[in-house]
Motif scaffolding. Structure first.
Motif, PDB file in Angstrom:
ATOM      1  N   SER A  98      -4.920   2.046  -4.133  1.00  0.00           N
ATOM      2  CA  SER A  98      -5.977   1.034  -4.134  1.00  0.00           C
ATOM      3  C   SER A  98      -7.152   1.402  -3.239  1.00  0.00           C
ATOM      4  N   LYS A  99      -6.888   2.232  -2.218  1.00  0.00           N
ATOM      5  CA  LYS A  99      -8.002   2.581  -1.323  1.00  0.00           C
ATOM      6  C   LYS A  99      -9.064   3.419  -2.045  1.00  0.00           C
ATOM      7  N   PHE A 100      -8.681   3.978  -3.177  1.00  0.00           N
ATOM      8  CA  PHE A 100      -9.670   4.734  -3.956  1.00  0.00           C
ATOM      9  C   PHE A 100     -10.336   3.862  -5.012  1.00  0.00           C
ATOM     10  N   LEU A 104      -8.157  -2.373  -8.205  1.00  0.00           N
ATOM     11  CA  LEU A 104      -6.782  -2.245  -8.697  1.00  0.00           C
ATOM     12  C   LEU A 104      -5.862  -3.199  -7.945  1.00  0.00           C
ATOM     13  N   THR A 105      -5.596  -4.357  -8.559  1.00  0.00           N
ATOM     14  CA  THR A 105      -4.662  -5.312  -7.954  1.00  0.00           C
ATOM     15  C   THR A 105      -3.253  -4.960  -8.409  1.00  0.00           C
ATOM     16  N   PHE A 106      -2.293  -5.622  -7.812  1.00  0.00           N
ATOM     17  CA  PHE A 106      -0.892  -5.400  -8.205  1.00  0.00           C
ATOM     18  C   PHE A 106      -0.706  -5.705  -9.692  1.00  0.00           C
TER      19      PHE A 106
END
Lengths: 289, 183
Positions: free
Chosen positions: A146-148, A152-154
């Protein structure tokens, strides 16, 4: 009076016949009429990439290691794909003879998967002509981090697969399977993929010897995205069974080993050398009985 | 009058016919177990689905067992037993048909007998002599027990090299039947 004698003689002959009746044939009427369920429609819980109707027996734990290498046409520098292996490690356990549960982790797109498999109808000599197993599977794609990509959630990483696997063991050597399949992926690149994808799977196995069988599998997508760069999944496999192990040697244009990837995202063109060599190795342990 | 005569004769004939029917006993309970003792593994399988019949006057017996009814501890082993070794879809039953030697239906208590006949396993029939014990239980029941060895090679059951250490070449079979008068 003459008629009497004829009747008399006939009855005597009949009674003698009854007395001399083969004992073994008299046993048939004692046999229980319980249905005999067909076994070993497929050797493994997978035909090639996709599931077969087989579930594990009660208390059986299956450890599955699957590998898919790069494409054979990737050249000698990568040793024809051997340098680009993906691996899935999985476990499947039989809660009952008909209900199984499985988990796995696939290094291709770093997908975790979990599934429930229920053998609802069993082929038997006096009952159903087919075995039908339902599969509900959930996948969690953890690539990329997600850091990229903060969007993008779960939930966006999840996908669901629903399958009805229907198979018939036609003879002791030949089994066939059809598998209406629905894959829903919460987030896809909508320029090339649909969130909802229907497909029909076809599978077959032919026993060459009592320990070796030849398998084939094809998943035809219905109405894929118009700009889809992907292909229908096709695979050929050889199952070699030795005691508690099954070795499945596989040639397929799919590199992914869960439904989402092989049904909707198969990248290789089988007929242009886009073939991945791979194998599934299973080991079965009987935990309880 | 003629009608009565006819009916009488038919009844008479039927009576004769019935008396010609020998006294038979059929199984009401059965236990068949086999044991394979091999260096790496001891394997046991059990079935309660065998059926049997004995004709005490003709001194003949017959047994039949559905191969698929054998229950193993490991279900994968059970599958292999049926699929790879016994080919139970082609040969669903094993049978035994024999005449009894040294059998006396009027003798009380346990008697040692020999059953001489044909044993069919995996579609192959062999002439065998199997020793066993028969006990006339007195309450209209008979108990038959026997322990014997079956050589796999005699019945064309081949064990692959890789599991040679797991499966014995000779299997011990134990049978225990309780039979009661056939109605």
């Amino acid at each position: 009076m003459k008629r009497f004698f004829t009747l008399f003689a006939a009855l005597v002959v009949l009674s003698l016949n009854l007395a001399g009746q083969d004992l073994l044939s008299e046993l048939d009427e004692l046999d229980s009429s319980e249905p005999v369920y067909t076994i070993a429609t497929f050797k493994g819980t997978r035909v090639v990439n996709g599931h077969s109707i087989e579930t594990k027996g009660e208390g059986e734990l299956e450890f599955i290691i699957s590998h898919r290498f790069g494409t054979i046409n990737s050249g000698g520098y990568d040793l024809f794909g051997l340098d680009q292996a993906f691996i899935r490690i999985g476990l499947e356990y039989g809660l009952t003879d008909q209900l199984g549960v499985g988990i796995g982790r696939n290094s291709f797109n770093k997908i975790y998967d979990g599934y429930l498999k229920y053998k609802a109808i069993r082929q038997s000599d006096s009952g159903s002509p087919v075995t039908a197993t339902t599969l509900i599977s959930m996948g969690l794609q953890t690539y990329p981090q997600s850091k990229f990509d903060s969007t993008l959630t779960f939930g966006s990483r999840l996908n669901y697969t629903y399958q009805v696997l229907i198979a018939r063991k036609i003879s002791s050597d030949l089994s066939v399977q059809v598998a209406p399949t629905f894959v829903h992926t919460n987030r896809v690149d909508q320029t090339i993929l649909n969130n909802d994808q229907f497909a029909m799977g076809f599978g077959a196995r032919y026993k060459l010897t009592r320990s070796i069988s030849l398998n084939a599998e094809y998943y035809a997508r219905f109405d894929p995205h118009a700009d889809s760069p992907y292909y229908n999944s096709f695979g050929l496999g050889i199952d070699i069974e030795t005691g508690g192990h099954v070795f499945q040697l596989i040639f397929s244009n799919s590199q992914g080993m869960v439904e989402r990837t092989f049904v909707t995202e198969t990248a290789g063109n089988f007929f242009k050398g886009g073939i991945h060599f791979g194998f599934n190795i299973t080991r079965t342990f009987q935990l309880t009985h | 009058m003629k009608i009565y005569l006819k009916t009488g004769l038919v009844i008479l004939v039927l009576c004769i016919a019935t008396s010609l029917q020998a006294q038979k006993y059929v199984s009401e309970k059965s236990n068949v177990t086999f044991y394979s003792y091999a260096p790496l593994e001891d394997i046991t399988a059990k079935s309660k689905k065998a059926v049997g019949i004995i004709d005490v006057d003709a001194e003949k017996i017959a047994f039949s067992i559905p191969i698929r009814s054998f229950d193993f501890e490991k279900s994968l082993m059970q599958e292999h037993f049926n699929e790879k070794y016994m080919e139970s879809d082609k040969y669903p039953k094993s049978t035994f048909q024999a005449v009894l030697i040294d059998f006396n239906a009027r003798k009380k208590g346990v008697q040692n007998v020999t059953a001489k006949g044909k044993l069919t396993i995996h579609g192959i029939t062999q002439n065998v002599e199997i020793p066993g014990k028969i006990e006339m239980l007195g309450n209209g029941k008979i108990q038959i027990t026997s322990t014997f060895m079956v050589k796999l090679v005699d019945y064309d059951i081949t064990v692959p090299q890789i599991v040679f250490q797991n499966i014995a070449e000779e299997i011990e079979v134990k049978v225990d039947f309780t039979l009661s008068k056939k109605k």
